[in-house]
Design a protein around this motif. Structure first.
Motif, PDB file in Angstrom:
ATOM      1  N   ILE A  89       0.885  -1.399  -0.001  1.00 44.43           N
ATOM      2  CA  ILE A  89       0.157   0.117  -0.089  1.00 44.43           C
ATOM      3  C   ILE A  89       0.892   1.093   0.097  1.00 44.43           C
ATOM      4  N   ALA A  90       1.929   1.275   0.813  1.00 45.42           N
ATOM      5  CA  ALA A  90       2.823   2.421   1.016  1.00 45.42           C
ATOM      6  C   ALA A  90       3.395   2.695  -0.319  1.00 45.42           C
ATOM      7  N   VAL A  91       4.117   1.601  -0.945  1.00 48.42           N
ATOM      8  CA  VAL A  91       4.777   1.681  -2.265  1.00 48.42           C
ATOM      9  C   VAL A  91       3.963   2.258  -3.241  1.00 48.42           C
ATOM     10  N   SER A  92       2.731   1.724  -3.394  1.00 44.18           N
ATOM     11  CA  SER A  92       1.710   2.088  -4.429  1.00 44.18           C
ATOM     12  C   SER A  92       1.317   3.452  -4.281  1.00 44.18           C
ATOM     13  N   SER A  93       1.090   4.070  -2.834  1.00 43.55           N
ATOM     14  CA  SER A  93       0.990   5.464  -2.869  1.00 43.55           C
ATOM     15  C   SER A  93       1.988   6.427  -3.106  1.00 43.55           C
ATOM     16  N   ILE A  94       3.447   5.819  -2.760  1.00 40.80           N
ATOM     17  CA  ILE A  94       4.407   6.604  -3.169  1.00 40.80           C
ATOM     18  C   ILE A  94       4.623   6.880  -4.496  1.00 40.80           C
ATOM     19  N   PHE A 166      -9.847   2.403  -0.294  1.00 34.46           N
ATOM     20  CA  PHE A 166     -10.301   2.669  -1.592  1.00 34.46           C
ATOM     21  C   PHE A 166     -10.783   4.137  -1.547  1.00 34.46           C
ATOM     22  N   GLY A 167     -11.487   4.564  -0.477  1.00 34.75           N
ATOM     23  CA  GLY A 167     -11.913   6.013  -0.536  1.00 34.75           C
ATOM     24  C   GLY A 167     -10.916   7.076  -0.520  1.00 34.75           C
ATOM     25  N   ASN A 168      -9.924   6.715   0.316  1.00 34.68           N
ATOM     26  CA  ASN A 168      -8.957   7.553   0.518  1.00 34.68           C
ATOM     27  C   ASN A 168      -8.022   7.603  -1.005  1.00 34.68           C
ATOM     28  N   MET A 169      -7.729   6.634  -1.226  1.00 27.62           N
ATOM     29  CA  MET A 169      -6.849   6.502  -2.321  1.00 27.62           C
ATOM     30  C   MET A 169      -7.401   7.114  -3.714  1.00 27.62           C
ATOM     31  N   MET A 170      -8.785   6.835  -3.832  1.00 27.08           N
ATOM     32  CA  MET A 170      -9.344   7.186  -5.149  1.00 27.08           C
ATOM     33  C   MET A 170      -9.672   8.553  -4.997  1.00 27.08           C
ATOM     34  N   SER A 171      -9.889   9.020  -3.779  1.00 28.02           N
ATOM     35  CA  SER A 171     -10.344  10.634  -3.833  1.00 28.02           C
ATOM     36  C   SER A 171      -9.085  11.328  -3.792  1.00 28.02           C
ATOM     37  N   GLY A 172      -7.869  10.881  -3.550  1.00 26.40           N
ATOM     38  CA  GLY A 172      -6.725  11.699  -4.065  1.00 26.40           C
ATOM     39  C   GLY A 172      -6.367  11.676  -5.385  1.00 26.40           C
ATOM     40  N   LEU A 196       0.256  11.799  -0.971  1.00 28.89           N
ATOM     41  CA  LEU A 196       1.602  10.909  -0.519  1.00 28.89           C
ATOM     42  C   LEU A 196       1.195  10.643   1.152  1.00 28.89           C
ATOM     43  N   LEU A 197       1.202  12.069   1.609  1.00 32.80           N
ATOM     44  CA  LEU A 197       1.099  11.855   3.054  1.00 32.80           C
ATOM     45  C   LEU A 197      -0.472  10.964   3.392  1.00 32.80           C
ATOM     46  N   THR A 198      -1.594  11.185   2.545  1.00 29.94           N
ATOM     47  CA  THR A 198      -2.668  10.205   3.189  1.00 29.94           C
ATOM     48  C   THR A 198      -2.312   8.842   2.839  1.00 29.94           C
ATOM     49  N   GLY A 199      -1.702   8.417   1.624  1.00 31.36           N
ATOM     50  CA  GLY A 199      -1.255   7.196   1.163  1.00 31.36           C
ATOM     51  C   GLY A 199      -0.523   6.471   2.313  1.00 31.36           C
ATOM     52  N   MET A 200       0.504   7.063   2.994  1.00 32.48           N
ATOM     53  CA  MET A 200       1.321   6.593   3.819  1.00 32.48           C
ATOM     54  C   MET A 200       0.382   6.285   5.117  1.00 32.48           C
ATOM     55  N   VAL A 201      -0.254   7.208   5.634  1.00 31.20           N
ATOM     56  CA  VAL A 201      -1.320   7.199   6.587  1.00 31.20           C
ATOM     57  C   VAL A 201      -2.271   6.009   6.447  1.00 31.20           C
ATOM     58  N   GLN A 202      -2.746   5.981   5.094  1.00 34.61           N
ATOM     59  CA  GLN A 202      -3.757   4.808   5.109  1.00 34.61           C
ATOM     60  C   GLN A 202      -2.876   3.441   5.368  1.00 34.61           C
ATOM     61  N   ALA A 203      -1.607   3.401   4.394  1.00 39.51           N
ATOM     62  CA  ALA A 203      -0.780   2.302   4.645  1.00 39.51           C
ATOM     63  C   ALA A 203      -0.723   1.890   6.033  1.00 39.51           C
TER      64      ALA A 203
END
Lengths: 236, 258
Positions: A89-94, A166-172, A196-203
């Motif tokens: 999740i973290a790498v896919s967000s980064i 999904f919501g967080n990543m999609m919304s970003g 990026l921040l949201t992605g890390m937090v979600q991971a």
């Protein structure tokens, strides 16, 4: 605009297809695996080691420590599952900073798949730790009436996991897409940074919640004898 | 449709494969490396502790040895000092003895030399005195010194009291067993002088045997009668004794000083 990378289909044959979600996941899997293999190839067991090895060691030991802090004493057993959840999740967000990259976690299919993994893994670890009977009995605690609620709780939390991510990543992704059409120059960069921040937090949230569920499932048996002895003590 | 079941299944499988891959290529090797390093560090710390303990032990042993060596050195120094002091005293004593010995030897040598010189001086004086007396007597009285000495000897024999008695007592009772008496003089005596001496001895000591006359040039210008280990003599030695004393005092004026 595509709401999900699932809709970007590269190849299709009947039921089978290769869409952006699957392709990006393969890309991430390749990067993670090859990167790990390259760094691990020249592993040093001495005090002096390479910077990349140092980075990997920091990541792995931090994950291990986090798992231990949540309450899973045998962290090495769970690091494979929980660590991979976090890293994926973290790498896919980064990687959203890479132009043209579609995070696979922005697809509800991926988040559902990950949530399903957690949904299956929790009882599996629970049963492995305390046996089928004791684990299943934990659903009837404190009374049998609670059984349906417990089951609903299991399902709903799995659903929550999937939808939250999904919501967080999609919304970003969506926000960046919308802002690009309104203010195409500066603002989307800030939103990407926020993403990026949201992605890390979600991971972190996803893997920590999974760890908490597993810990809750494996810890029941350990609390059981104490509860029984307390009851006996009260009767006498 | 947001959910695609094929994608879900594919992502499930992908995720499980990723879990296996990362376990295989990331977690296991990294954790193994960390564990091995921790073991190595623990081993090194343990070794270091052992080495430290050994070092401390060796350090203690060395300290003890140094102390022992210091003690030994102090003891040896004390012994050496005592020995050196003893040796110094011994050498000093030896040196003192040697000094005393050489001082005494020098004193004796000096005495002997002094005695020799005195003897030679006296001898020379005697000869000179004799020559003078002989010349004076011949010039003034017309007599020879030797005849005057014989007369003086005969005169003395008659005047002897205690010495004569002692001389007679020493003689054996039977005159037959008597040894032959000897008369020694510096010069040849005349027959008359010999007769006079024989008569005087016979008269004074009641000895009948014949006397033997010998000439001894080294005799102090006098005459001697030797019999049975006893000797009666007259010489100018006694006269010269006072002169010798005066000469001696003259040669050693420091003795006269108060």
């Amino acid at each position: 605009m595509d709401l999900s990378p699932d809709s970007i289909i590269y190849w299709k044959y009947g039921f089978f297809k290769i869409n952006a979600t699957i392709a990006m996941t393969w890309g991430l899997m390749f990067v993670l695996t090859i990167g790990s293999k390259l760094i691990v190839r020249n592993l040093s067991t001495e005090i002096n080691r390479s910077r990349w090895q140092n980075l990997l060691e920091i990541i792995v030991t931090k994950i291990e420590k986090q798992i231990e802090e949540i309450g899973l004493s045998d962290s090495k057993k769970y690091i494979g599952f929980l660590g991979t959840l976090f890293l994926f999740i973290a790498v896919s967000s980064i990687c959203i900073i890479i132009p043209g990259f579609e995070p696979p976690t922005g697809s509800l299919s991926t988040t559902v798949a990950l949530a399903l993994c957690v949904f299956v893994a929790v009882p599996l670890f629970g049963i492995e730790e305390q046996g089928v009977r004791v684990y299943l009995k934990s659903y009837t605690q404190p009374t049998v009436i609670m059984l349906p609620f417990n089951i609903i709780s299991e399902i709903s939390r799995t659903l929550a996991l999937a939808v939250r991510l999904f919501g967080n990543m999609m919304s970003g992704t969506m926000i960046v897409g919308i802002l690009l059409s309104i203010t195409p120059l500066f603002f989307p960069i800030l939103m990407t940074l926020l993403g990026l921040l949201t992605g890390m937090v979600q991971a972190y949230i996803f893997s920590v919640l999974a760890a908490v569920y597993i810990a809750a499932a494996t810890r029941v048996r350990k609390l059981e004898p104490i509860a029984k002895s307390n009851v006996k003590g009260a009767k006498s | 449709m947001l959910i695609d079941w094929f994608t879900i299944i594919a992502q499930l499988i992908n995720f499980l494969i990723l879990v296996w891959l990362l376990k295989r290529f990331l977690y296991k090797p990294i954790l193994h490396a960390i564990d091995e390093r921790e073991t190595q560090i623990a081993g090194k710390i343990s070794n270091a502790e052992t080495i430290e303990l050994n070092a401390k032990k060796e350090s203690d042993e060395l300290q003890a040895k140094i102390k022992e060596i210091d003690d030994q050195r102090a003891t040896l120094l004390a012994k050496a000092a005592t020995k050196a002091e003893t040796e110094r005293e011994r050498l000093l004593e030896e040196a003192k003895k040697e000094i005393a010995f050489f001082t005494e030897k020098r004193r004796k040598d000096f005495k002997r030399e002094e005695k020799d010189i005195n003897k030679r001086i006296i001898q020379q004086m005697q000869n000179e005195v004799f020559a003078i007396i002989r010349k004076v007597l011949l010039d003034l009285a017309g007599t020879k010194l030797e005849s005057q000495i014989v007369d003086a000897f005969i005169q003395r024999l008659s005047e002897l009291d205690e010495d004569k008695n002692n001389f007679i007592k020493s003689l054996p009772s039977s005159s037959n067993s008597l040894d032959q008496g000897i008369i020694r003089s510096t010069t040849q005596l005349t027959l008359k002088q010999r007769k006079a001496i024989e008569d005087a001895i016979s008269e004074n000591f009641n000895i009948k045997s014949e006397l033997q006359f010998e000439i001894v040039p080294d005799l102090f210008s006098g005459i001697e009668f030797i019999m049975n280990g006893q000797k009666l003599a007259w010489s100018i030695e006694d006269y010269l004794a006072s002169l010798e004393t005066k000469v001696h005092d003259f040669l050693n004026p420091e003795k006269l000083a108060p």
